[in-house]
Design a protein around this motif. Structure first.
Motif, short mmCIF file in Angstrom:
data_model
loop_
_atom_site.label_atom_id
_atom_site.label_comp_id
_atom_site.label_asym_id
_atom_site.label_seq_id
_atom_site.Cartn_x
_atom_site.Cartn_y
_atom_site.Cartn_z
N MET A 244 16.49 -9.13 -20.68
CA MET A 244 16.63 -9.79 -19.39
C MET A 244 15.49 -9.34 -18.48
N GLN A 245 14.94 -10.29 -17.77
CA GLN A 245 13.87 -9.99 -16.84
C GLN A 245 14.43 -9.52 -15.50
N ASP A 246 13.63 -8.75 -14.79
CA ASP A 246 14.03 -8.30 -13.46
C ASP A 246 13.96 -9.46 -12.48
N GLN A 247 14.53 -9.22 -11.31
CA GLN A 247 14.50 -10.23 -10.25
C GLN A 247 13.11 -10.22 -9.61
N PRO A 248 12.63 -11.27 -9.01
CA PRO A 248 13.31 -12.56 -8.83
C PRO A 248 13.22 -13.42 -10.09
N GLU A 249 14.13 -14.38 -10.15
CA GLU A 249 14.15 -15.32 -11.26
C GLU A 249 13.01 -16.33 -11.10
N PRO A 250 12.59 -16.95 -12.20
CA PRO A 250 11.50 -17.93 -12.11
C PRO A 250 11.74 -19.02 -11.06
N ARG A 251 12.97 -19.51 -10.97
CA ARG A 251 13.25 -20.57 -9.97
C ARG A 251 13.02 -20.06 -8.56
N GLU A 252 13.36 -18.81 -8.30
CA GLU A 252 13.15 -18.24 -6.97
C GLU A 252 11.66 -18.09 -6.67
N ILE A 253 10.90 -17.69 -7.66
CA ILE A 253 9.45 -17.58 -7.48
C ILE A 253 8.84 -18.95 -7.19
N LEU A 254 9.24 -19.93 -7.97
CA LEU A 254 8.73 -21.28 -7.76
C LEU A 254 9.10 -21.81 -6.38
N ALA A 255 10.33 -21.58 -5.96
CA ALA A 255 10.77 -22.05 -4.63
C ALA A 255 9.96 -21.38 -3.53
N THR A 256 9.65 -20.11 -3.70
CA THR A 256 8.87 -19.39 -2.69
C THR A 256 7.45 -19.94 -2.61
N VAL A 257 6.83 -20.20 -3.76
CA VAL A 257 5.48 -20.75 -3.76
C VAL A 257 5.47 -22.15 -3.14
N ALA A 258 6.44 -22.98 -3.50
CA ALA A 258 6.51 -24.34 -2.93
C ALA A 258 6.70 -24.27 -1.41
N ALA A 259 7.56 -23.38 -0.94
CA ALA A 259 7.77 -23.23 0.51
C ALA A 259 6.50 -22.76 1.19
N PHE A 260 5.78 -21.83 0.58
CA PHE A 260 4.51 -21.38 1.15
C PHE A 260 3.53 -22.53 1.29
N LEU A 261 3.42 -23.34 0.25
CA LEU A 261 2.52 -24.48 0.32
C LEU A 261 2.92 -25.44 1.44
N ARG A 262 4.21 -25.76 1.51
CA ARG A 262 4.67 -26.71 2.53
C ARG A 262 4.61 -26.14 3.94
N ASP A 263 5.06 -24.90 4.09
CA ASP A 263 5.25 -24.34 5.44
C ASP A 263 4.01 -23.65 6.01
N THR A 264 3.11 -23.20 5.15
CA THR A 264 1.93 -22.49 5.64
C THR A 264 0.64 -23.26 5.34
N VAL A 265 0.44 -23.62 4.10
CA VAL A 265 -0.82 -24.26 3.72
C VAL A 265 -0.95 -25.64 4.33
N VAL A 266 0.09 -26.46 4.22
CA VAL A 266 0.00 -27.84 4.74
C VAL A 266 -0.32 -27.86 6.24
N PRO A 267 0.41 -27.13 7.10
CA PRO A 267 0.12 -27.20 8.53
C PRO A 267 -1.26 -26.64 8.91
N GLU A 268 -1.80 -25.73 8.11
CA GLU A 268 -3.07 -25.09 8.45
C GLU A 268 -4.26 -25.74 7.76
N SER A 269 -4.07 -26.84 7.09
CA SER A 269 -5.13 -27.44 6.28
C SER A 269 -5.60 -28.77 6.83
N ARG A 270 -6.80 -29.13 6.38
CA ARG A 270 -7.32 -30.47 6.67
C ARG A 270 -6.46 -31.48 5.91
N PRO A 271 -6.48 -32.73 6.32
CA PRO A 271 -5.60 -33.73 5.71
C PRO A 271 -5.69 -33.80 4.18
#
Length: 129
Positions: A1-28
């Motif tokens: 068994m792998q330690d936490q976080p689970e792959p789904r949690e990692i993916l959700a965090t990366v997706a949220a970073f892209l949407r919540d940080t990268v998108v608002p701070e980027s050119r169109p």
């Protein structure tokens, strides 16, 4: 068994970073690509979560339809061949239900918020995988 976080949690965090940080701070153009990347990550996460169950259900239906115990890819190819040959068609018991259930399972991964999928899911006379 792998330690936490689970792959789904990692993916959700990366997706949220892209949407919540990268998108608002980027050119169109970059913001668009970040949204596409976030959506791709969400899709992979849904594949990880749903594929095992839906693939098993699809394979079980194919075993019933074909009368053969084949790996999933081979079973789908055999079904396609039988449909093309006319040996299997809309009147074949279980075929239309199988096709609907398989399509709904694929949409659950690919487009779970699509209104047509939601309407079909609500009206589906088959078990939702």
């Amino acid at each position: 068994m792998q330690d936490q976080p689970e792959p789904r949690e990692i993916l959700a965090t990366v997706a949220a970073f892209l949407r919540d940080t990268v998108v608002p701070e980027s050119r169109p153009r970059t913001a668009f690509h970040a949204r596409v990347a976030a959506n791709a990550i969400d899709l992979v996460s849904r594949q990880i979560t749903l594929a095992g169950t839906s693939d098993a259900a699809e394979r079980a239906r194919l075993v019933q339809l074909l009368g053969e115990d084949l790996p999933l890819a081979e079973a789908n190819e055999a079904l396609a061949d039988r449909i093309a040959e006319g040996a299997v068609g809309p009147a074949t018991p279980g075929l239309m239900e199988h096709l609907l259930a398989t399509t709904l399972a694929k949409l659950a991964v690919d487009q779970p918020t699509y209104s047509g999928y939601r309407a079909a899911l609500a009206d589906a006379p088959v078990a939702k995988d």
